[in-house]
Design an enzyme around this catalytic site. Structure first.
Site, PDB file in Angstrom:
ATOM      1  CD  GLU A  61      -2.597  -1.292   0.121  1.00 29.85           C
ATOM      2  OE1 GLU A  61      -2.873  -0.360  -0.857  1.00 29.85           O
ATOM      3  OE2 GLU A  61      -3.167  -2.537  -0.350  1.00 29.85           O
ATOM      4  CG  HIS A  65      -1.129   1.061  -4.380  1.00 24.04           C
ATOM      5  ND1 HIS A  65      -1.313   1.026  -6.022  1.00 24.04           N
ATOM      6  CD2 HIS A  65      -1.627  -0.287  -4.000  1.00 24.04           C
ATOM      7  CE1 HIS A  65      -1.925  -0.176  -6.363  1.00 24.04           C
ATOM      8  NE2 HIS A  65      -1.826  -0.953  -5.343  1.00 24.04           N
TER       9      HIS A  65
END
Length: 167
Positions: free
Chosen positions: A132, A135
């Site tokens: 994450e 990302h």
């Protein structure tokens, strides 16, 4: 606010997102609530803001049996010890692969009020957090795949489409 999953090759998935500097708690709560709804709807365990089209450093993670939000998260240390695991991503439906990531991480982040915190994670959580945080820094998990499990041909088609879109 109604958000939806952004899929590759959308350019925002390759964008290094902006730090949150003004902590508008009401607005942040609305974003986090919607991100959590989407993550749960698709049986995810983590979601970054750009996966729902937002340019802001927020991730939500299913952590210790509850959903938690992490604002402006960054990895401050990584173990040299690595672990291999199978990964998929809500922004890459029908694509998965084997990724090698650190077994332990230390993360610095802010809460919804802007207070700074540190957390140490290992195992599955280290994988999810790095996925994450990658990302929000414009890094996608396919950049790190050692071997595709599913969807290699599909990914190459999408990658080709992304290159055409850049022209």
């Amino acid at each position: 606010m109604k958000l939806k999953i952004t899929t590759y090759p959308n350019k925002i998935l390759r964008t290094k997102l902006d730090d949150i500097e003004i902590f508008d708690i009401e607005k942040l709560q609305e974003i986090i609530k919607e991100m959590t709804r989407i993550m749960k709807k698709y049986d995810g365990i983590g979601l970054a803001a750009n996966q729902v089209g937002l340019n802001t450093k927020i991730i939500v993670i299913e952590f210790n049996d509850k959903t938690m939000e992490f604002i402006n998260p960054k990895i401050t240390s990584k173990s040299l010890l690595k672990q291999e695991s199978s990964e998929g991503c809500l922004s890459f439906p029908k694509i998965s692969g084997i990724v090698n990531r650190p077994k332990n991480l230390q993360i610095q982040y802010q809460d919804i009020e802007g207070k700074k915190h540190k957390i140490k994670v290992s195992g599955l959580y280290a994988t999810v957090f790095e996925h994450e945080i990658d990302h929000i820094n414009g890094i996608i998990f396919t950049d790190k795949i050692k071997k595709f499990i599913e969807g290699e041909i599909l990914f190459k088609k999408l990658q080709s489409q992304a290159k055409k879109d850049e022209r």
